[in-house]
Every structure is written in C-alpha cells, then in structure tokens.
Design an enzyme around this catalytic site. Structure first.
Site, PDB file in Angstrom:
ATOM      1  N   ASP A  49       0.818  -1.209   0.000  1.00 29.55           N
ATOM      2  CA  ASP A  49       0.000   0.000   0.000  1.00 29.55           C
ATOM      3  C   ASP A  49       0.857   1.267   0.000  1.00 29.55           C
ATOM      4  O   ASP A  49       1.995   1.263   0.471  1.00 29.55           O
ATOM      5  CB  ASP A  49      -0.880   0.040   1.258  1.00 29.55           C
ATOM      6  CG  ASP A  49      -1.984  -0.993   1.252  1.00 29.55           C
ATOM      7  OD1 ASP A  49      -2.006  -1.853   0.352  1.00 29.55           O
ATOM      8  OD2 ASP A  49      -2.824  -0.945   2.167  1.00 29.55           O
ATOM      9  N   ASP A  50       0.255   2.350  -0.491  1.00 29.21           N
ATOM     10  CA  ASP A  50       0.720   3.731  -0.300  1.00 29.21           C
ATOM     11  C   ASP A  50       1.780   4.208  -1.281  1.00 29.21           C
ATOM     12  O   ASP A  50       2.301   5.312  -1.115  1.00 29.21           O
ATOM     13  CB  ASP A  50       1.231   3.968   1.127  1.00 29.21           C
ATOM     14  CG  ASP A  50       0.154   3.795   2.177  1.00 29.21           C
ATOM     15  OD1 ASP A  50      -1.016   3.591   1.792  1.00 29.21           O
ATOM     16  OD2 ASP A  50       0.471   3.857   3.371  1.00 29.21           O
ATOM     17  N   HIS A 100      -6.257   2.847  -4.039  1.00 33.30           N
ATOM     18  CA  HIS A 100      -6.122   3.131  -2.606  1.00 33.30           C
ATOM     19  C   HIS A 100      -6.518   4.585  -2.307  1.00 33.30           C
ATOM     20  O   HIS A 100      -5.997   5.173  -1.363  1.00 33.30           O
ATOM     21  CB  HIS A 100      -4.678   2.847  -2.173  1.00 33.30           C
ATOM     22  CG  HIS A 100      -4.488   2.641  -0.699  1.00 33.30           C
ATOM     23  ND1 HIS A 100      -5.341   1.870   0.074  1.00 33.30           N
ATOM     24  CD2 HIS A 100      -3.534   3.089   0.162  1.00 33.30           C
ATOM     25  CE1 HIS A 100      -4.909   1.851   1.322  1.00 33.30           C
ATOM     26  NE2 HIS A 100      -3.817   2.600   1.404  1.00 33.30           N
ATOM     27  N   HIS A 104      -5.629   9.349   0.301  1.00 33.72           N
ATOM     28  CA  HIS A 104      -5.434   8.529   1.507  1.00 33.72           C
ATOM     29  C   HIS A 104      -6.165   9.122   2.713  1.00 33.72           C
ATOM     30  O   HIS A 104      -5.601   9.284   3.795  1.00 33.72           O
ATOM     31  CB  HIS A 104      -3.939   8.384   1.806  1.00 33.72           C
ATOM     32  CG  HIS A 104      -3.603   7.143   2.584  1.00 33.72           C
ATOM     33  ND1 HIS A 104      -3.325   7.158   3.930  1.00 33.72           N
ATOM     34  CD2 HIS A 104      -3.507   5.844   2.213  1.00 33.72           C
ATOM     35  CE1 HIS A 104      -3.059   5.923   4.350  1.00 33.72           C
ATOM     36  NE2 HIS A 104      -3.173   5.115   3.326  1.00 33.72           N
ATOM     37  N   TYR A 146      -6.388   2.677   5.903  1.00 29.41           N
ATOM     38  CA  TYR A 146      -6.583   2.317   7.309  1.00 29.41           C
ATOM     39  C   TYR A 146      -7.668   1.248   7.487  1.00 29.41           C
ATOM     40  O   TYR A 146      -8.111   1.004   8.612  1.00 29.41           O
ATOM     41  CB  TYR A 146      -6.939   3.556   8.158  1.00 29.41           C
ATOM     42  CG  TYR A 146      -6.173   4.791   7.778  1.00 29.41           C
ATOM     43  CD1 TYR A 146      -4.829   4.944   8.136  1.00 29.41           C
ATOM     44  CD2 TYR A 146      -6.773   5.799   7.037  1.00 29.41           C
ATOM     45  CE1 TYR A 146      -4.112   6.070   7.768  1.00 29.41           C
ATOM     46  CE2 TYR A 146      -6.076   6.925   6.662  1.00 29.41           C
ATOM     47  CZ  TYR A 146      -4.739   7.055   7.018  1.00 29.41           C
ATOM     48  OH  TYR A 146      -4.037   8.177   6.645  1.00 29.41           O
ATOM     49  N   HIS A 199       3.815  -2.139   3.045  1.00 29.99           N
ATOM     50  CA  HIS A 199       3.728  -0.787   2.505  1.00 29.99           C
ATOM     51  C   HIS A 199       4.982  -0.419   1.724  1.00 29.99           C
ATOM     52  O   HIS A 199       6.093  -0.716   2.171  1.00 29.99           O
ATOM     53  CB  HIS A 199       3.527   0.225   3.635  1.00 29.99           C
ATOM     54  CG  HIS A 199       2.218   0.077   4.357  1.00 29.99           C
ATOM     55  ND1 HIS A 199       2.031  -0.872   5.332  1.00 29.99           N
ATOM     56  CD2 HIS A 199       1.035   0.736   4.224  1.00 29.99           C
ATOM     57  CE1 HIS A 199       0.780  -0.779   5.785  1.00 29.99           C
ATOM     58  NE2 HIS A 199       0.163   0.179   5.127  1.00 29.99           N
TER      59      HIS A 199
END
Length: 247
Positions: A49-50, A100, A104, A146, A199
C-alpha cells in the site's frame, strides 16, 4: 491485464442506478481468514500500500523480480501523479494495480460526494497514466486507507466495477516499534495461504503524519522482504495477484 469502460457518474437523483458487477467480493476483517484459506496451497497474496515511491517501490520491484514473485500494489492517486513512470513499471513487470484512493483519507469521515471523488479520481489517474503506454486499464480491486470503510464506500467500490480487499496478515510495518525482524517473522510464521499487508510508501495524509506511532520510513519493509522471499523460495511458496488468487 484488466480493461474497463470509463467510471460511471456518481449516483444522484438525476441519474439511473449504476451498473454493478455480477459478483462482488468484499474481503473484510470478519471474513479475511476465510478468503485467505481459498488461496491455493503453497501460494500467498502479497500486497503493498501507499506507493508508488522511488525509494521503496523500486527496490521492492527488484526483489520481487529476483524471486519471480507477483504482487498487488494499492496505489495513491496523488503519488501516481508524481511517479507515473513507476506505475508503468509495476504494470510492465506483471503486477496488479489496485485503487487506494487519491489522497489517503479516512473515508468514513468524508461526505458521500468526497468518498466517490476519492475512488473515481484515482481510477482515472491510474487509467490516464497507463494509457500513455497504450494500456486501457482500470483497477479491479480497492483497499480503503486504514481499512476504514462503510456501506456507502462499498457501494461506490462496487459501482466502479471493483472488489474490496483488506488483509489476513498485517505486518505492522507502518509502526515505528516494528523491527525488520518482526516484519519478516510475522510473514514467515504465517506460512502460505495468507493475504499479506505491507507498505511501499509512507503516510500521505498530512493530517495524520504527526502520529508518533508512524514510522517515517519503509526501509525496514524493503530489508524484511529479502528474508521473506528467501524463506518462501526455500519452502516452495510462490505468490499470486489478487485477481489470480480470487478469480
């Protein structure tokens, strides 16, 4: 790889109900272990992720390439805008790309209009980036930042032709107290048939960057991946993208 029509307009009193997929997968906290058990023996689903980020995504891609592993990258639209070339490399190397959101955000704290915008804007950002290399691609999978989602978010995910996936194994690599060894051991001890959360980018939301529990680096993740992939290789464990794992 997946191709789709342009995302539809958001629901309103002025539009007809949106078309939805015939089957919608929602992997959440309650059923993640059930879905993970459906992954074939000696396989895992690795997710990151991210990203994309040059300092973390690129070395992660190199390690996955070294071991012949595939993963799903849940990308942030704001970072795709900055690093489209890395997203294109993710695609070219055979990995899956997931949505995603664009910024965020904690989606349950946003209006329904903002929720839609976060999903649809990122779909378009990803599509426009890959269109530059002649690829018509919209993500098939969404992951809420999250793990924060509600019924309205899931309705929009479905309306955009995506499935939703959380995870069965959280490496806690975002936590400043989690060491490289702890990250590696959590995955290695988890064995096969896991949907693994890691991540390849740090916190993108400025409102949450001051959380003292957040690690401002993902170097431990990069280092742990060496141990994880070497252990998988020794045990004969390989990896699948989400669309491969949950066809």
């Amino acid at each position: 790889m997946n191709s789709r029509q342009s995302p539809p307009l958001p629901p309103s009193r002025n539009h007809q109900p949106l078309p939805t997929p015939s089957e919608f997968i929602n992997i959440n906290y309650d059923n993640a272990e059930i879905y993970a058990a459906k992954i074939p023996a000696n396989y895992v689903a690795l997710t990151f992720d991210d990203g994309p980020t040059p300092e973390y995504t690129l070395p992660i891609l190199a390690k996955l390439r070294q071991y012949g592993m595939k993963a799903t990258f849940f990308v942030i639209g704001g970072r795709v805008a900055q690093h489209c070339d890395i997203l294109q490399q993710i695609y070219r190397e055979g990995h899956e790309i997931g949505n995603h959101t664009y910024d965020h955000l904690l989606l349950t704290q946003e209006s329904s209009e903002a929720q839609w915008a976060q999903l649809a804007k990122n779909q378009q950002q990803i599509h426009q980036c890959l269109q530059q290399i002649g690829v018509n691609y919209y993500p098939r999978w969404f992951r809420a930042p999250y793990g924060d989602q509600n019924a309205q978010v899931l309705a929009y995910v479905k309306a955009l032709g995506m499935n939703s996936a959380l995870w069965s194994l959280d490496t806690q690599d975002w936590n400043i107290e989690t060491t490289t060894t702890m990250i590696a051991n959590s995955v290695i001890q988890g064995g096969d048939r896991q949907l693994v959360l890691m991540h390849d980018g740090t916190e993108f939301n400025p409102a949450l960057q001051q959380n003292p529990q957040l690690n401002p680096s993902r170097q431990r993740t990069v280092e742990a991946l060496d141990q994880i992939l070497a252990d998988y290789h020794a045990k004969g464990i390989s990896s699948l993208t989400l669309s491969q794992a949950f066809r």
